[in-house]
Design an enzyme around this catalytic site. Structure first.
Site, mmCIF file in Angstrom:
data_model
loop_
_atom_site.group_PDB
_atom_site.id
_atom_site.type_symbol
_atom_site.label_atom_id
_atom_site.label_comp_id
_atom_site.label_asym_id
_atom_site.label_seq_id
_atom_site.Cartn_x
_atom_site.Cartn_y
_atom_site.Cartn_z
ATOM 1 N N HIS A 79 118.426 82.064 -27.194
ATOM 2 C CA HIS A 79 117.599 81.434 -26.166
ATOM 3 C C HIS A 79 116.590 82.422 -25.572
ATOM 4 O O HIS A 79 115.574 82.011 -25.016
ATOM 5 C CB HIS A 79 118.501 80.881 -25.062
ATOM 6 C CG HIS A 79 117.922 79.712 -24.320
ATOM 7 N ND1 HIS A 79 116.988 78.844 -24.885
ATOM 8 C CD2 HIS A 79 118.134 79.240 -23.052
ATOM 9 C CE1 HIS A 79 116.676 77.908 -24.006
ATOM 10 N NE2 HIS A 79 117.342 78.129 -22.884
ATOM 11 N N ASN A 129 115.355 78.235 -16.500
ATOM 12 C CA ASN A 129 114.899 76.984 -15.911
ATOM 13 C C ASN A 129 113.858 77.161 -14.817
ATOM 14 O O ASN A 129 113.185 76.206 -14.430
ATOM 15 C CB ASN A 129 116.087 76.196 -15.349
ATOM 16 C CG ASN A 129 116.947 75.597 -16.448
ATOM 17 O OD1 ASN A 129 116.875 76.014 -17.598
ATOM 18 N ND2 ASN A 129 117.760 74.633 -16.096
ATOM 19 N N ASN A 175 113.346 73.854 -21.266
ATOM 20 C CA ASN A 175 113.352 73.975 -19.806
ATOM 21 C C ASN A 175 112.453 75.088 -19.293
ATOM 22 O O ASN A 175 111.846 74.968 -18.227
ATOM 23 C CB ASN A 175 114.785 74.195 -19.311
ATOM 24 C CG ASN A 175 115.652 72.964 -19.485
ATOM 25 O OD1 ASN A 175 115.170 71.844 -19.407
ATOM 26 N ND2 ASN A 175 116.937 73.170 -19.736
#
Length: 279
Positions: A79, A129, A175
């Site tokens: 990620h 986020n 996100n």
């Protein structure tokens, strides 16, 4: 009677599924709303010091910024591959030892130059986020337009070894990108999407993206880093004549691309390295 019972069971099951999906949609909507509120609170932090424009970056000419999206403390995970690419770019530019913390932007920055173009490298120190808070603050501080911000991030829908550049448009469920779109109030930022592939077997998406690359994947990742840095340098070194017609900004909060373009994808194989394929 048995048919009636079966019909009743089926009806209850359908009703259960319907209620489940309603709750799921409500949860996702509340989650997005909460993230948006957090973005706004962090952006309007009254305790942040007054914005100081860096003298080094305020020279003549256009300024660009490259952002490696990710989670702080989780460098090396799928990620946070955007941060890994950014680290490789800093190493190629010979400035890897110049990272410094910037409390105002909640991130780490390097001020550099690529063929007379002033470049800001940014590693947000906020969760994925709300990465957009760091990006928006850095853009304001260093005087970088939204269309000159290159976001580098992971892409589930492409296998490891595939790299694509996307010129604005929706966040496609990412996100970190969604936070950037929300905080900058436009979706024109070009993105370099690094394929990480989807999980196999019973592995959940969350576990997959937050996990580290396997030994075999790491071998392929080395090639991906080289290609990604080459692509970024190509974007950063574009001539001013090409830069003088930036994409028009979308209306505040817009999610549609101001100008849709086809993506140019680069294969992970060296043979196809020089030719960008349409994705």
């Amino acid at each position: 009677m048995s048919r009636m019972k079966k019909g009743s069971v089926l009806s209850k099951f359908c009703q259960y599924l319907l209620n489940f999906f309603k709750k799921l949609i409500n949860f996702l909507m509340m989650r997005r709303l909460l993230t948006r509120v957090i973005n706004r609170v962090l952006l309007s932090d009254p305790f942040s010091p007054a914005m100081i424009i860096e003298a080094e970056i305020h020279n003549q000419g256009r300024r660009k910024m490259v952002v490696g999206l990710g989670n702080p403390g989780m460098e090396g995970t799928r990620h946070s591959v955007g941060m890994t690419v950014l680290g490789a770019l800093a190493a190629r530019l010979g400035v890897a030892d110049r990272w410094r913390g910037d409390k105002y932007v909640s991130g780490e920055v390097i001020l550099s130059e690529v063929q007379q173009t002033n470049v800001v490298l940014l590693r947000p120190r906020l969760l994925m986020n709300v990465n957009g808070v760091s990006v928006a603050k850095a853009a304001a501080k260093y005087g970088v337009k939204a269309e000159d911000i290159l976001l580098v991030h992971d892409e589930l829908d492409k296998p490891l070894g595939k790299i694509a550049i996307k010129h604005g448009g929706s966040a496609r469920g990412h996100n970190g990108v969604r936070s950037c779109v929300d905080c900058l109030q436009t979706d024109v930022m070009p993105r370099v999407r690094i394929g990480i592939g989807r999980p196999t077997g019973k592995t959940s998406v969350d576990r997959h993206v937050l996990g580290r690359f396997t030994t075999e994947e790491q071998k392929l990742l080395d090639s991906v880093l080289v290609q990604s840095v080459d692509l970024l340098l190509s974007q950063l070194s574009q001539q001013d004549s090409q830069q003088d017609s930036p994409l028009p900004s979308s209306p505040a909060g817009g999610r549609q691309a101001a100008q849709k373009r086809n993506e140019r994808a680069c294969s992970g194989s060296p043979a196809e390295d020089s030719a960008a394929a349409q994705s």
